[in-house]
Motif scaffolding. Structure first.
Motif, mmCIF file in Angstrom:
data_model
loop_
_atom_site.group_PDB
_atom_site.id
_atom_site.type_symbol
_atom_site.label_atom_id
_atom_site.label_comp_id
_atom_site.label_asym_id
_atom_site.label_seq_id
_atom_site.Cartn_x
_atom_site.Cartn_y
_atom_site.Cartn_z
ATOM 1 N N ALA A 12 0.867 -1.364 0.154
ATOM 2 C CA ALA A 12 0.181 0.388 0.251
ATOM 3 C C ALA A 12 0.734 1.612 -0.390
ATOM 4 C CB ALA A 12 -0.753 -0.142 1.572
ATOM 5 N N ASP A 13 0.383 2.153 -0.910
ATOM 6 C CA ASP A 13 1.225 3.475 -0.381
ATOM 7 C C ASP A 13 2.444 3.466 -0.854
ATOM 8 O OD1 ASP A 13 -1.524 5.150 -0.394
ATOM 9 O OD2 ASP A 13 -0.927 4.032 2.030
ATOM 10 N N ASP B 166 1.059 0.809 -6.879
ATOM 11 C CA ASP B 166 1.570 -0.894 -6.091
ATOM 12 C C ASP B 166 0.776 -1.909 -6.826
ATOM 13 O OD1 ASP B 166 2.278 1.714 -4.192
ATOM 14 O OD2 ASP B 166 -0.697 1.390 -3.466
#
Length: 398
Positions: free
Chosen positions: A21-22, A113
């Motif tokens: 994530a991110d 991602d």
């Protein structure tokens, strides 16, 4: 007998742990029991050998690879630290860009991602579950394989838990404290093991011995002991039943019951030292201190299995080795933990007493104990093994 447990609260890698994530690589974990600590993984790996058999390997990756970051206090000024166990407990394992760079792949700017690295091939044979390299980050599997001394393709499955890579150390102004992970309950597991070994140092140690000297170190105490290797299984009763027929019992049919009637179990689990910052949490006359001796635990609701005849025995054993002892009960307005003592006392019907060395910050990822108490515990258990057979017949209870 001395019973203790070897497990501690921790985090365990999920069967499918691959998350991101991110821009971060993440690893899915489930709670078995810290934040902002340098973490790695250790545990059991099941591999397939060249001969087509399946074997176990114990592994430990000896470098920090994971970290569970907290949110900066500037962004969340909550008075009480709380978190969601499912969404806010994912360790980060690195950056997606760095892993793409290592593997020679390109980052797609539209889907930053979207990282998918695996060894899957259309020609691979059918597998009921996805390969380990698909369920987990590829490089993590490679590190595990390297630690196990096998190839990544050989790994079929694993059971890994997270651990703090900071080593235990001696601290305090006068080197009187131990700072370490998992003192609960490797501290008492160590004392019982060394106590047993020391009790056999003399070549004639067992010449007049009528009893069997035994320690039993269980798993899964922290989650209820309801497993095959837990204290509430039939493991210890089965071992005692087989050993009992080796003794001088006149009736082999009741040898097990006769053995238990003359046995004594010490349930050895770390105890709570008084915390000077929270002194009001302790009963005024029962505040154990570190380096002042092993703690006998007592509870009127049988959360501990201690009774007066047991205290008489332990006190006499301690007197012979000049081991100081302390007493502990919880406040009436406080909850009380428990140990394997009551459940083993109930299943065996053997006399049982609960004790342990005092420590601070129990169940924290970093705990604190006393240096002198290690020697106190070892000496007490050595005396228990050496003198129990003599003292057992001198304590009469109607």
């Amino acid at each position: 007998m001395i019973g203790a447990h070897t497990d501690s609260p921790t985090l365990r890698v999920k069967p499918v742990s691959k998350k991101q994530a991110d821009g971060f690589l993440q690893v899915g974990v489930e709670t078995y029991g810290g934040f902002d600590r340098d973490l790695s993984v250790a545990g059991r790996v099941m591999i397939k050998t060249k001969e087509g058999q399946y074997a176990q390997r114990l592994v430990r990756i000896d470098k920090p690879i994971l970290r569970i970051p907290t949110l900066a206090i500037h962004l969340d000024r909550q008075e009480t630290f709380t978190f969601n166990k499912e969404t806010q407990l994912f360790p980060i394992a690195g950056l997606i860009a760095a892993e793409l760079n290592r593997s020679g792949q390109q980052l797609n700017p539209r889907t930053p991602d979207n990282l998918s690295i695996s060894n899957e091939s259309p020609n691979e044979p059918f597998t009921p579950l996805k390969l380990s390299t698909e369920r987990h980050h590829l490089y993590m599997v490679e590190l595990i394989a390297q630690a196990a001394g096998v190839s990544s393709a050989s790994i079929v499955d694993f059971e890994l838990v997270l651990y703090d890579t900071q080593k235990a150390c001696i601290g305090g102004l006068n080197d009187e404290l131990i700072f370490s992970a998992r003192l609960d309950n490797l501290g008492m597991s160590y004392c019982s093991t060394v106590g047993l070994i020391n009790s056999l140092a003399s070549p004639s140690a067992l010449d007049e011995e009528r009893s069997i000297r035994l320690i039993s170190l269980f798993d899964h105490e922290e989650i209820g002991s309801e497993t095959a290797q837990g204290a509430n299984s039939n493991f210890l009763p089965s071992v005692i039943r087989r050993l009992s027929v080796l003794g001088p019992a006149t009736d082999k049919g009741t040898a097990y019951e006769q053995t238990l009637a003359s046995s004594f179990l010490v349930s050895a689990d770390m105890a709570h030292s008084v915390n000077p910052n929270y002194s009001y949490k302790y009963e005024n006359d029962h505040k154990p201190e570190m380096n002042k001796g092993t703690v006998i635990k007592i509870n009127a609701n049988a959360r501990y299995a201690t009774n007066s005849p047991g205290i008489v025995l332990i006190q006499e054993l301690a007197r012979r080795r000049k081991v100081p002892l302390q007493l502990f009960v919880v406040r009436n307005d406080s909850s009380c933990g428990s140990t394997i003592g009551p459940m083993l006392a109930a299943s065996l019907g053997a006399r049982t007493l609960d004790l342990g060395n005092p420590q601070l910050s129990m169940h924290s990822i970093r705990e604190t104990g006393g240096v002198d108490d290690v020697g106190h515990g070892v000496n007490l258990f050595e005396s228990f093994f050496e003198h129990y057979s003599e003292l057992e017949g001198k304590i009469f209870v109607d």
